[in-house]
Design a protein around this motif. Structure first.
Motif, PDB file in Angstrom:
ATOM      1  N   TRP A  69       0.826  -1.220   0.000  1.00 58.97           N
ATOM      2  CA  TRP A  69       0.000   0.000   0.000  1.00 58.97           C
ATOM      3  C   TRP A  69       0.854   1.261   0.000  1.00 58.97           C
ATOM      4  O   TRP A  69       0.416   2.315  -0.443  1.00 58.97           O
ATOM      5  CB  TRP A  69      -0.948   0.027   1.190  1.00 58.97           C
ATOM      6  CG  TRP A  69      -0.259  -0.058   2.529  1.00 58.97           C
ATOM      7  CD1 TRP A  69      -0.015  -1.180   3.238  1.00 58.97           C
ATOM      8  CD2 TRP A  69       0.278   1.029   3.281  1.00 58.97           C
ATOM      9  NE1 TRP A  69       0.641  -0.885   4.396  1.00 58.97           N
ATOM     10  CE2 TRP A  69       0.835   0.489   4.454  1.00 58.97           C
ATOM     11  CE3 TRP A  69       0.347   2.395   3.106  1.00 58.97           C
ATOM     12  CZ2 TRP A  69       1.457   1.259   5.413  1.00 58.97           C
ATOM     13  CZ3 TRP A  69       0.961   3.163   4.069  1.00 58.97           C
ATOM     14  CH2 TRP A  69       1.503   2.601   5.202  1.00 58.97           C
ATOM     15  N   LEU A  70       2.115   1.158   0.456  1.00 53.82           N
ATOM     16  CA  LEU A  70       2.994   2.325   0.471  1.00 53.82           C
ATOM     17  C   LEU A  70       3.312   2.774  -0.955  1.00 53.82           C
ATOM     18  O   LEU A  70       3.311   3.973  -1.248  1.00 53.82           O
ATOM     19  CB  LEU A  70       4.274   1.999   1.245  1.00 53.82           C
ATOM     20  CG  LEU A  70       5.239   3.165   1.436  1.00 53.82           C
ATOM     21  CD1 LEU A  70       4.584   4.264   2.257  1.00 53.82           C
ATOM     22  CD2 LEU A  70       6.507   2.694   2.127  1.00 53.82           C
ATOM     23  N   ARG A  72       1.416   2.291  -3.587  1.00 52.83           N
ATOM     24  CA  ARG A  72       0.196   2.912  -4.131  1.00 52.83           C
ATOM     25  C   ARG A  72       0.010   4.323  -3.575  1.00 52.83           C
ATOM     26  O   ARG A  72      -0.355   5.250  -4.285  1.00 52.83           O
ATOM     27  CB  ARG A  72      -1.022   2.048  -3.800  1.00 52.83           C
ATOM     28  CG  ARG A  72      -1.210   0.911  -4.801  1.00 52.83           C
ATOM     29  CD  ARG A  72      -2.486   0.157  -4.535  1.00 52.83           C
ATOM     30  NE  ARG A  72      -2.135  -0.979  -3.677  1.00 52.83           N
ATOM     31  CZ  ARG A  72      -2.775  -1.358  -2.604  1.00 52.83           C
ATOM     32  NH1 ARG A  72      -3.853  -0.728  -2.229  1.00 52.83           N
ATOM     33  NH2 ARG A  72      -2.364  -2.373  -1.889  1.00 52.83           N
ATOM     34  N   THR A  73       0.284   4.476  -2.295  1.00 55.61           N
ATOM     35  CA  THR A  73       0.125   5.790  -1.675  1.00 55.61           C
ATOM     36  C   THR A  73       1.106   6.798  -2.275  1.00 55.61           C
ATOM     37  O   THR A  73       0.730   7.935  -2.573  1.00 55.61           O
ATOM     38  CB  THR A  73       0.353   5.690  -0.158  1.00 55.61           C
ATOM     39  OG1 THR A  73      -0.504   4.682   0.381  1.00 55.61           O
ATOM     40  CG2 THR A  73       0.088   7.012   0.527  1.00 55.61           C
ATOM     41  N   MET A  76      -0.104   7.695  -5.641  1.00 56.56           N
ATOM     42  CA  MET A  76      -1.247   8.612  -5.533  1.00 56.56           C
ATOM     43  C   MET A  76      -0.770  10.026  -5.203  1.00 56.56           C
ATOM     44  O   MET A  76      -1.281  11.012  -5.748  1.00 56.56           O
ATOM     45  CB  MET A  76      -2.234   8.127  -4.476  1.00 56.56           C
ATOM     46  CG  MET A  76      -2.964   6.862  -4.866  1.00 56.56           C
ATOM     47  SD  MET A  76      -3.894   6.267  -3.472  1.00 56.56           S
ATOM     48  CE  MET A  76      -5.540   6.472  -4.077  1.00 56.56           C
TER      49      MET A  76
END
Length: 186
Positions: A69-70, A72-73, A76
């Motif tokens: 998720w890091l 993806r973050t 983003m």
């Protein structure tokens, strides 16, 4: 059981080792030799261990896995940063367009104000010219009035003398008539 504890001991030693600063020892040959010696020592220890130990070997904590998720973050955040950058560019373009329109409007307004100023100037010139013309007309009227009054006065004076002249002419005519009448002969 003692093998896993041995496996974690080098990992904990790696974890506790201080990492050098970015430029620390960059130009120091002794430092480079020391770091190479430690690396060689670690590689020898790994190669001496049995293959079963290598299969159970866990990576050290220095190379901790990053959660998915890091990524993806971060992506983003990059996308958000790009959108903000694009919006800033678009807003700047809009400001430039609006500034250009305002500049054109200001030039138009300036031209109109210049025309109004010229018109007011012309009106003032015409008013001054009209005042001068009226002064000239009034001066001509006063001159004509003065001439007429002087001519009327002269005419009145002549009329006054005409009656006196007429009476003088009458007297002269009567005297001539008396002299022209034949005297009766005796």
């Amino acid at each position: 059981m003692s093998q896993p504890s041995r496996m974690h001991a080098p990992a904990s030693q790696d974890k506790n080792r201080r990492k050098p600063d970015h430029n620390e020892g960059a130009h120091n040959p002794d430092y480079e030799n020391i770091t190479l010696a430690f690396r060689n020592k670690d590689q020898i220890k790994l190669s001496q261990s049995t293959p079963t130990n290598q299969a159970k070997f866990k990576p050290s904590q220095d190379t901790a896995q990053v959660p998915p998720w890091l990524y993806r973050t971060i992506m983003m955040l990059y996308v958000l940063l790009a959108l903000i950058f694009l919006s800033c560019i678009i807003l700047s373009a809009l400001v430039l367009v609006k500034n250009s329109q305002m500049s054109k409007e200001l030039w138009t307004l300036r031209a109109e104000l210049s025309n109004v100023s010229n018109t007011v100037w012309n009106i003032q010139e015409y008013q001054n010219l009209q005042k001068n013309i009226w002064k000239a007309v009034q001066g001509d009227i006063n001159n004509a009035k003065n001439e007429l009054t002087s001519k009327i006065q002269t005419g009145n004076n002549k009329l006054n003398t005409v009656s006196a002249d007429i009476t003088q002419i009458k007297k002269t005519l009567e005297a001539l008539e008396k002299n022209a009448q034949p005297k009766p002969s005796k």
